[in-house]
Design an enzyme around this catalytic site. Structure first.
Site, mmCIF file in Angstrom:
data_model
loop_
_atom_site.group_PDB
_atom_site.id
_atom_site.type_symbol
_atom_site.label_atom_id
_atom_site.label_comp_id
_atom_site.label_asym_id
_atom_site.label_seq_id
_atom_site.Cartn_x
_atom_site.Cartn_y
_atom_site.Cartn_z
ATOM 1 N N ASP A 142 0.847 -1.194 0.000
ATOM 2 C CA ASP A 142 0.000 0.000 0.000
ATOM 3 C C ASP A 142 0.882 1.243 0.000
ATOM 4 O O ASP A 142 2.040 1.216 0.433
ATOM 5 C CB ASP A 142 -0.946 0.009 1.202
ATOM 6 N N GLU A 182 -0.098 -0.801 5.857
ATOM 7 C CA GLU A 182 0.961 -0.265 6.706
ATOM 8 C C GLU A 182 0.818 1.228 6.912
ATOM 9 O O GLU A 182 1.119 1.754 7.983
ATOM 10 C CB GLU A 182 2.326 -0.590 6.076
#
Length: 467
Positions: free
Chosen positions: A86, A149
């Site tokens: 991400d 994250e």
């Protein structure tokens, strides 16, 4: 040296794979979440694409309900390498399309190039180099690919409940040589509602993520002559890299301004120039109501004073990890409500309440609500541990650079392991471009990092004669 030569031969494959991965816009999108895609279709695509690449290389792969996945080789006890796919939103100020993965001056530019698609894929190619060279390992090596994250670690919470947890490992998501200590992370939301609407402040909006120094802040005003605003704007002294622009007005005298600063990672607020702070400083030069002035003064006095928590009286410091940092990451001000989010990184010898309780007291005194959005305890692995020393040796043997271990304010997946550290990919002295416009990784560093990670795997997971 056989691995170094093998990795050099993989150069084109490494570069093209990282370009392809960057071109997938993997920003969190919960509005379009679905089974197997809890964080949206872009992140799902990036995860499935990377797992497919690992499968193509002949590794064992697993998709864990779209929350995370892993790519594994070898047998025995488990060594973890924890990366993420991400990315933070692209923001403004790019000289190239942020998901184009443009190659320019020996660099791959794109959101995620350095944080963390490039490094995650170099770890995968390091595994491939070892496999292709038929070097035996006495551990399983598992590349774990996270997907949340940047937003709260719901991915890792889920993954660690469902899958075996490596006892040792590293996260290729910070800096070299080795980060052995990571500060605690506390995200707080403060909010206050007002009985009556503000007469002039219609909207102030800045920031998208707590862990990013905002580079843009939009302001909408009414009831103040545009000539007054234009005059004050011309007279206001902005530092280099910061600007304010009067965008437009209409017959109802609603005026829009855009303030631009310099983005940076939220753990390093001193490296950026917070557009929200400069927007509020400018607004205080305008003829606002007493209540509006009070709302702005609260923000400027407490989160807006210094980079190290001085405003709240929490400027903590210790020897292992240094100073606390505080970033005003998000502000949403409407005509009758103020809401802002803080990113605080506190030293490893302190606890959450050493930070939270002083802020809570101030918030209560000023009739602000306060909410904990996210908290991660501080994390520390001794410098003389086998893990740290093995990684330092790999780093020095491959690069010839001096080995040392240090602490950071950034939080990495290393915290998810009993013994985990952050290891690369940024080399000492290189500019901070994570979360910035024109984020990049150099192609030379891609190859060098792949070699370092390959040697690190051998140091930790191979017998001495095979290292």
């Amino acid at each position: 040296m056989r691995l170094d030569q093998q990795i050099d031969l993989m150069k084109e494959d490494i570069v093209s794979a990282i370009q392809a991965c960057i071109q997938i816009k993997s920003v969190k999108d919960v509005e379009h979440a679905a089974p197997g895609a809890p964080f949206g279709p872009g992140i799902q695509e990036a995860l499935e694409w990377t797992l497919a690449l690992g499968e193509k290389f002949g590794f064992t792969v697993k998709n864990v309900a779209g929350y995370a996945g892993h790519i594994e080789m070898g047998s025995g006890d488990l060594l973890g390498i924890l990366g993420h796919l991400d990315v933070v939103p692209e923001g403004d100020g790019w000289s190239v399309p942020p998901y184009s993965a443009t190659i320019q001056d020996g660099k791959i530019l794109g959101r995620g190039a350095l944080d963390d698609k490039g490094p995650s894929l170099t770890a995968l190619f390091a595994m491939k180099a070892i496999k292709d060279a038929n070097i035996p390992l006495n551990m399983r090596v598992r590349l774990i690919l996270g997907t949340d994250e940047e937003s709260g670690w719901a991915d890792m919470d889920y993954y660690l409940q469902k899958e075996e947890v490596p006892q040792i490992g590293f996260a290729p998501d910070a800096e070299f040589p080795v980060i052995h200590a990571e500060k605690g992370i506390l995200h707080l939301e403060l909010s206050k509602s007002y009985a009556a609407s503000f007469p002039h402040l219609v909207r102030v909006q800045g920031g998208e993520r707590a862990n990013v120094v905002p580079d843009v802040c939009e302001v909408t005003l009414k009831g103040i002559a545009d000539q007054v605003i234009a005059k004050q704007l011309k007279a206001f002294s902005f530092p280099d890299g910061v600007s304010g622009e009067l965008k437009n007005q209409n017959n109802e005298q609603v005026i829009t301004l855009t303030f631009k600063g310099v983005g940076a990672h939220g753990s390093l607020p001193q490296k950026g120039k917070n557009a929200i702070i400069y927007a509020l400083q400018f607004l205080r030069t305008l003829p606002l109501s007493a209540e509006e002035q009070g709302a702005l003064d609260f923000i400027l006095k407490y989160p807006g004073t210094g980079f190290y928590g001085e405003g709240f009286g929490i400027a903590l410091i210790d020897e292992p990890s240094g100073r606390l940092s505080l970033n005003l990451g998000i502000l949403e001000l409407s005509s009758d409500k103020v809401n802002f989010v803080l990113d605080i990184r506190y030293p490893v010898t302190y606890k959450r309440d050493d930070v939270f309780l002083p802020i809570e007291k101030i918030a209560q005194n000023e009739q602000y609500g306060i909410k904990v959005l996210n908290h991660q305890e501080a994390h520390h692995v001794p410098k003389d541990s086998t893990l740290v020393q093995s990684l330092l040796k790999a780093y020095t043997d491959v690069t010839g650079l001096d080995p040392f271990a240090f602490a950071i304010g950034g939080g990495t997946y290393a915290k998810a392991l009993p013994q985990g550290v952050a290891f690369g990919p940024v080399f000492p002295g290189e500019p901070e471009v994570i979360h910035c416009a024109d984020e990049y990784i150099t192609i030379d560093n891609l190859l060098l990092t792949t070699k370092v990670y390959a040697q690190a795997i051998l140091n930790l997971a191979a017998d001495p004669e095979n290292r």
